[in-house]
Design an enzyme around this catalytic site. Structure first.
Site, mmCIF file in Angstrom:
data_model
loop_
_atom_site.group_PDB
_atom_site.id
_atom_site.type_symbol
_atom_site.label_atom_id
_atom_site.label_comp_id
_atom_site.label_asym_id
_atom_site.label_seq_id
_atom_site.Cartn_x
_atom_site.Cartn_y
_atom_site.Cartn_z
ATOM 1 C CD GLU A 125 -3.219 0.178 0.322
ATOM 2 O OE1 GLU A 125 -2.798 1.054 -0.461
ATOM 3 O OE2 GLU A 125 -4.418 -0.060 0.479
ATOM 4 C CG ASP A 126 -0.847 4.570 -1.827
ATOM 5 O OD1 ASP A 126 -1.505 3.552 -1.553
ATOM 6 O OD2 ASP A 126 -1.379 5.626 -2.201
ATOM 7 C CG ASP B 181 -6.782 8.113 5.611
ATOM 8 O OD1 ASP B 181 -7.298 8.271 6.727
ATOM 9 O OD2 ASP B 181 -6.643 9.041 4.803
ATOM 10 C CG PHE C 212 -5.089 15.045 1.303
ATOM 11 C CD1 PHE C 212 -5.853 13.890 1.300
ATOM 12 C CD2 PHE C 212 -4.653 15.564 0.090
ATOM 13 C CE1 PHE C 212 -6.187 13.260 0.101
ATOM 14 C CE2 PHE C 212 -4.976 14.938 -1.106
ATOM 15 C CZ PHE C 212 -5.745 13.778 -1.098
#
Ligand code: PRP
Length: 181
Positions: free
Chosen positions: A102-103, A106, A155
């Site tokens: 996964e990058d 969250d 973000f």
């Protein structure tokens, strides 16, 4: 460059190319050590992880096969929609050592759903690698085996990660400017 525009927002520098490179190297070194003598199947969670995965697999020196699947939770905004769509192209991973790439993690919704789906296929093991993770946003306790860097609930965009579909091509990582959050 002190700031850039991506779509309709301004972003500031967050992680440089060199910093990202160091994080990827550290993860690869650990994986090579921990999986020495084994074979690995990496499962690249598209779209966001494609650049991280491309860099990481080239630094893995054990036998590795690559699978991809599409999962999507953000929609076009900056917050996770809470609904994750995992496509049904998942190959049979039975008996294999699976590593989810996964990058960013969250809320963890994507990961939890994916691990649940994989569990039914009886893999030899499932481990998780993420370049970035936001522990303060996780909805539940998550076991992430290899994390490049834990970050606050900012973000970020670049190095595969997008804002409204844009910015994936940036070779460093940028954070949304505070006055625009
Ligand atoms: C991002 C990211 C993870 C997921 C993390 O993907 O690549 O897969 O969200 O969020 P979560 O922990 O809250 O589930 P996104 O849904 O934006 O799709 P994309 O990879 O195609 O950009």
């Amino acid at each position: 460059m002190n700031s850039i525009r991506v779509h309709d927002r301004t972003f500031k520098p967050y992680l440089s190319k060199t910093e990202i490179d160091d994080l990827v190297n550290t993860i690869a070194r650990r994986i090579n050590k921990d999986f020495a003598g084994k074979e690995l199947t990496v499962l690249v969670v598209l779209k966001g992880a494609f650049i991280f995965a491309a860099d990481l697999v080239r630094r893995i020196d054990i036998p590795v096969t690559v699978e991809v699947l599409r999962a999507s939770s953000y929609g076009s905004g900056m917050t996770s929609s809470g609904t994750v769509v995992v496509d049904d192209s998942l190959v049979d991973v039975g008996e294999r050592h699976i590593m989810i790439i996964e990058d960013i993690i969250d809320t963890g919704t994507t990961l939890v759903q994916l691990i649940k789906q994989l569990g039914g296929m009886n893999p030899a093991s499932v481990t998780v690698t993420a370049l970035l993770s936001k522990p303060s946003k996780h909805h539940q306790e998550l076991n992430v085996d290899y994390v490049g860097k834990e970050i606050p609930a900012d973000f970020v965009v670049g190095y595969g990660m997008d804002y409204a579909g844009y910015g994936r091509n940036l070779d460093s990582i940028w954070v949304v400017s505070e006055d625009e959050e």
